[in-house]
Design a protein around this motif. Structure first.
Motif, mmCIF file in Angstrom:
data_model
loop_
_atom_site.group_PDB
_atom_site.id
_atom_site.type_symbol
_atom_site.label_atom_id
_atom_site.label_comp_id
_atom_site.label_asym_id
_atom_site.label_seq_id
_atom_site.Cartn_x
_atom_site.Cartn_y
_atom_site.Cartn_z
ATOM 1 N N SER A 144 0.823 -1.206 0.000
ATOM 2 C CA SER A 144 0.000 0.000 0.000
ATOM 3 C C SER A 144 0.863 1.265 0.000
ATOM 4 O O SER A 144 0.336 2.375 0.030
ATOM 5 N N VAL A 162 -11.595 0.755 22.289
ATOM 6 C CA VAL A 162 -11.411 0.868 20.837
ATOM 7 C C VAL A 162 -10.529 -0.255 20.298
ATOM 8 O O VAL A 162 -10.676 -0.651 19.136
ATOM 9 N N LYS A 174 -0.173 6.489 9.000
ATOM 10 C CA LYS A 174 -1.555 6.925 9.183
ATOM 11 C C LYS A 174 -1.919 7.201 10.633
ATOM 12 O O LYS A 174 -3.051 7.569 10.936
ATOM 13 N N ASN A 233 2.448 2.412 2.380
ATOM 14 C CA ASN A 233 2.343 3.096 3.669
ATOM 15 C C ASN A 233 3.417 2.552 4.617
ATOM 16 O O ASN A 233 3.607 1.343 4.702
ATOM 17 N N ASN A 255 -7.731 4.623 1.423
ATOM 18 C CA ASN A 255 -8.388 3.377 1.847
ATOM 19 C C ASN A 255 -9.901 3.493 1.744
ATOM 20 O O ASN A 255 -10.577 2.545 1.332
ATOM 21 N N VAL A 305 -2.241 5.320 13.362
ATOM 22 C CA VAL A 305 -3.075 4.445 14.188
ATOM 23 C C VAL A 305 -2.271 3.853 15.354
ATOM 24 O O VAL A 305 -2.697 3.923 16.514
ATOM 25 N N ALA A 309 -12.403 2.010 14.933
ATOM 26 C CA ALA A 309 -11.794 2.228 16.248
ATOM 27 C C ALA A 309 -11.622 3.722 16.496
ATOM 28 O O ALA A 309 -11.943 4.233 17.579
ATOM 29 N N ARG A 350 2.375 -6.931 5.825
ATOM 30 C CA ARG A 350 1.921 -7.402 4.520
ATOM 31 C C ARG A 350 3.106 -7.809 3.648
ATOM 32 O O ARG A 350 3.082 -8.840 2.980
ATOM 33 N N ALA A 356 2.710 -0.362 10.382
ATOM 34 C CA ALA A 356 2.855 -1.758 10.805
ATOM 35 C C ALA A 356 2.138 -2.713 9.852
ATOM 36 O O ALA A 356 2.641 -3.789 9.536
ATOM 37 N N THR A 357 0.963 -2.293 9.372
ATOM 38 C CA THR A 357 0.173 -3.177 8.501
ATOM 39 C C THR A 357 0.907 -3.492 7.208
ATOM 40 O O THR A 357 0.989 -4.653 6.789
ATOM 41 N N ASN A 358 1.456 -2.458 6.585
ATOM 42 C CA ASN A 358 2.107 -2.681 5.307
ATOM 43 C C ASN A 358 3.429 -3.429 5.466
ATOM 44 O O ASN A 358 3.788 -4.252 4.620
ATOM 45 N N ARG A 363 -10.981 3.019 -1.721
ATOM 46 C CA ARG A 363 -10.940 1.605 -2.119
ATOM 47 C C ARG A 363 -12.053 0.807 -1.456
ATOM 48 O O ARG A 363 -12.650 -0.079 -2.088
ATOM 49 N N SER A 400 -9.333 0.192 11.689
ATOM 50 C CA SER A 400 -8.721 1.420 12.219
ATOM 51 C C SER A 400 -9.720 2.570 12.198
ATOM 52 O O SER A 400 -9.788 3.372 13.143
ATOM 53 N N TRP A 442 -11.496 -2.547 17.236
ATOM 54 C CA TRP A 442 -10.540 -2.837 16.148
ATOM 55 C C TRP A 442 -10.489 -4.347 15.885
ATOM 56 O O TRP A 442 -10.612 -4.799 14.750
ATOM 57 N N ALA A 501 -1.184 6.662 17.723
ATOM 58 C CA ALA A 501 -2.316 7.103 18.538
ATOM 59 C C ALA A 501 -2.629 6.078 19.619
ATOM 60 O O ALA A 501 -2.912 6.439 20.769
#
Ligand code: NKO
Length: 208
Positions: A36, A132, A112, A38, A188, A114, A153, A46, A41-43, A191, A150, A136, A117
């Motif tokens: 993505s 939250v 982003k 980005n 996002n 998340v 949440a 991935r 952590a997610t990317n 999409r 995200s 999530w 935060a």
């Protein structure tokens, strides 16, 4: 006022530490060019798998927590009282989220907000952070969309803060976090609406 500006500035520098970019680079990957694109952590998860992804989540959450907690010590040492302490904490987390998303170390690009935060909110409104996090987890396992998890949440954060009876200043700040996270997820959201958002699938582990 001086303490607030200091908390903002230190928060910005802490938040700007681009852990997602650094961890991916240690694995020979430019995170801004893959998946993505980005640096979150997610990317990283991935593209590089669970280990590096978890490391990035922990480090990004930690910098948000540190940016939010050190101002308490500072404000107490300067004889500030409780309402003022909350303000410098909020300033610290605003700084950290801004630094994370517009990092001076990566040409003012970034993530982003998340994970950052979540670390800060855990220090500031721990029970709301728990609520939250449950939103999530439930959203993620129900839909496998990290971005939707995200977003929901983030939307729940001001509601939980309000429902827990925390001061209005914190509720307003929580709503600002919602706006920030939503704006950072514009691509996002597009999409998701078009039905083309990636559902999260485990990166295949190498078999022996
Ligand atoms: O690459 O655009 P992408 O699909 O990577 O990434 C979308 C994603 C970006 O965010 C991240 C950070 C990942 C954080 C995982 C959090 C796991 C559990 C904790 C939830 C706490 C939520 C608190 C939100 C407060 C605003 O969205």
């Amino acid at each position: 006022v001086a303490s607030t500006v200091l908390a903002l500035a230190v928060g910005y520098v802490l938040g700007a530490l681009p852990f997602g970019y650094w961890v991916a680079r240690a694995h020979g990957v430019n995170i801004f060019e893959v998946g993505s694109k980005n640096p979150g952590a997610t990317n990283v998860r991935r593209v590089l798998g669970a280990g590096p992804g978890n490391v990035v989540f922990a480090l990004d959450a930690f910098k948000g927590a540190v940016a939010t907690i050190w101002p308490v010590w500072w404000a107490l040492s300067r004889g500030h009282v409780s309402g003022q302490i909350e303000i410098v904490q909020i300033a610290g987390l605003i700084g950290a989220m801004t630094g994370h998303s517009f990092s001076l170390f990566t040409k003012f690009r970034g993530g982003k907000g998340v994970a950052t935060a979540s670390g800060g909110v855990l220090m500031l409104v721990p029970l709301a952070a728990l609520v939250v996090t449950m939103i999530w987890i439930i959203t993620f396992y129900a839909t496998r969309y990290v971005s939707l998890a995200s977003l929901l949440a983030a939307a729940g954060l001001p509601l939980a803060t309000w429902a827990l009876g925390r001061p209005t200043s914190l509720v307003v700040f929580a709503a600002l976090i919602t706006v920030f996270v939503v704006l950072r997820h514009r691509s996002n959201i597009g999409r998701l609406l078009r039905g083309t958002e990636n559902r999260f699938v485990k990166k295949p582990q190498p078999t022996s």
